[in-house]
Enzyme design. Structure first.
Site, PDB file in Angstrom:
ATOM      1  N   CYS A 193      16.396  12.575  31.817  1.00 19.04           N
ATOM      2  CA  CYS A 193      16.647  11.923  30.538  1.00 19.04           C
ATOM      3  C   CYS A 193      17.150  12.982  29.566  1.00 19.04           C
ATOM      4  O   CYS A 193      16.488  13.331  28.579  1.00 19.04           O
ATOM      5  CB  CYS A 193      15.375  11.258  30.027  1.00 19.04           C
ATOM      6  N   GLU A 194      18.280  13.520  29.901  1.00 29.00           N
ATOM      7  CA  GLU A 194      18.904  14.640  29.204  1.00 29.00           C
ATOM      8  C   GLU A 194      20.381  14.457  29.431  1.00 29.00           C
ATOM      9  O   GLU A 194      20.832  14.479  30.584  1.00 29.00           O
ATOM     10  CB  GLU A 194      18.525  15.952  29.923  1.00 29.00           C
ATOM     11  N   ARG A 200      24.184  37.658  42.384  1.00 29.75           N
ATOM     12  CA  ARG A 200      25.147  36.567  42.489  1.00 29.75           C
ATOM     13  C   ARG A 200      26.185  36.746  43.595  1.00 29.75           C
ATOM     14  O   ARG A 200      26.427  35.845  44.387  1.00 29.75           O
ATOM     15  CB  ARG A 200      25.874  36.437  41.135  1.00 29.75           C
ATOM     16  N   GLU A 246      22.648  46.626  41.980  1.00 25.48           N
ATOM     17  CA  GLU A 246      21.614  45.603  42.137  1.00 25.48           C
ATOM     18  C   GLU A 246      22.217  44.227  41.868  1.00 25.48           C
ATOM     19  O   GLU A 246      21.814  43.531  40.949  1.00 25.48           O
ATOM     20  CB  GLU A 246      20.403  45.898  41.233  1.00 25.48           C
TER      21      GLU A 246
END
Ligand SMILES: *Cc1c(COP(=O)(O)O)cnc(C)c1O
Length: 417
Positions: free
Chosen positions: A341-342, A275, A272
């Site tokens: 804003c990180e 990616r 399964e």
């Protein structure tokens, strides 16, 4: 070394961007189909081999249909993912329902579709029995704990929340057999983004050996083992993809040695993966909006972590190409940043790249799995469109970009009118 050359050029992307504003995802249909065929071809010795595409990696019905046409089933873990399969026409034992902390509602939906239930915990045997009754086929998820070592994303199996312990597994199979289950299967998933092919062979060996023990201790003949997903992809140019021929040959040797020798043939092998199926064949295209020179050199782009959170969340490397400058010398060092804003909203840190000008189009590679699907709306940033570069060269919009109306749709503004 892996080739990071792109299947499209600047002119093609400029043309697409004139219809679909950046940022957007672009998936390469031809490459995804070829890749799916390669996986199945690698396991053509294994009777009944099946790949259930992990829907969470890229939950788009157009991609699910395309993979289903190639013979893949689907691996779901939520009601929404089950409904996506239903809409595409994937049902019954084409669906593996590998969930955890599952709600009754989700088990109901899986039951309605006839999906294969892969139980995450021994208590779920009773929970499922009360919810829908036990089906004839049950798969149990094994967590080998300290018997196996994992990797950075999934952690060590001992710390992982998933699956049955070894003792519970035997008790669980005994219980479901007592309660009338007649078909049995075994699952594990102990790696994520793993590039070492031996890892998958060892996982197969572990499950094959358990199949022998379950037969001798409980008289249970497993119908299939599911090796889970987790085959990695070479995000970095210097990495090598997993050699599927090698994985397959290794598993085949174990199969002979353990399954055939113990008279347990035929035992089907399932996987399964998410990616490795779509990851390398999806690209996030974004435009350079600003350049900023302070203590470091920054390029601000119109995509942000909301579109692709892997770099910000895991510090993951994603290769970046500047369209039209693919072969230009990499004489600048930049942080490529989004607008959240990180401060961890960075697609690349200290990356050597050709000189970037405002308006340049950047391609963020290997975004085809766990990319758009992990998107979120923090800071009121909206998720982008998904486009399919079709085999005939045309482009199809397979998900539109979100709008502000979508963003505000869950708020009732009537008190503010
Ligand atoms: C996430 C997940 C997969 C897919 O993992 P990839 O790393 O995308 O191959 C498969 N099975 C389960 C149970 C998962 O949680």
């Amino acid at each position: 070394m892996v080739d990071k050359r792109l299947p499209f050029n600047l002119e093609q992307i400029q043309k697409i961007a004139s219809d679909y504003p950046t940022p957007f995802y672009l998936y390469d249909e031809k490459a995804i189909r070829n890749n799916a065929r390669n996986l199945l071809a690698a396991f053509d010795w294994a009777e009944g081999f099946k790949e259930f595409f992990a829907v969470k990696a890229t939950p788009n019905p157009h991609l699910l249909r395309l993979l289903n046409e190639e013979g893949f089933g689907a691996d779901c873990s939520s009601k929404a993912e089950l409904i996506l399969c239903e809409r595409v026409g994937i049902q019954g034992e084409e669906i593996m329902f590998t969930s955890n902390e599952t709600t009754a509602d989700e088990y109901q939906k899986a039951h309605e579709l006839g999906a294969i239930n892969n139980l995450d915990d021994i208590t779920h045997i009773y929970f499922l029995k009360e919810t829908t009754g036990l089906p004839e086929l049950i798969c149990l998820r094994y967590n080998p704990g300290p018997l196996r070592e994992g990797n950075v994303i999934i952690g060590n199996p001992e710390d992982a929340k998933y699956g049955f312990t070894r003792d519970q597994l035997f008790e669980g199979f005994r219980k479901v057999k007592e309660k009338g289950v007649t078909r049995f299967a075994l699952h594990t998933m102990v790696a994520s983004n793993e590039l070492n092919s031996d890892f998958f062979v060892e996982t197969a060996r572990m499950l094959f050996e358990l199949a022998v023990e379950l037969k001798s201790e409980l008289g249970i003949q497993l119908e299939f083992v599911n090796l889970g997903g987790g085959i990695g992809i070479p995000y970095r140019p210097e990495e090598e993809p997993v050699d599927l021929q090698k994985v397959s040959a290794g598993i085949q040797a174990c199969y002979q040695e353990v399954i055939v020798a113990n008279d347990l043939h035929p035992l089907k092998i399932f996987m399964e993966n998410g990616r490795m199926i779509t990851g390398p064949y999806g690209y996030l295209i974004t435009e350079a909006l600003h350049e900023k020179h302070i203590y470091k050199e920054y390029i601000g782009v119109d995509a942000c972590m909301s579109n692709l959170m892997r770099p910000g969340m895991y510090g993951a490397y994603h290769h970046i190409s500047v369209l039209g400058k693919e072969d230009a010398p990499k004489e600048k060092t930049y942080d490529i940043v989004g607008s959240l804003c990180e401060n961890n909203d960075k697609f690349a840190i200290d990356r050597d790249l050709p000189e970037i000008e405002r308006g340049d189009l950047l391609v963020i590679h290997d975004a085809g799995a766990h990319g758009h699907s992990m998107g979120f709306q923090y800071n009121g940033k909206l998720r982008s469109a998904e486009l399919l570069l079709c085999e005939d060269g045309s482009v199809k919009e397979i998900r539109r970009a979100e709008t502000l109306d979508d963003y505000f749709a869950t708020i009732d503004f009537s008190e503010f009118e």
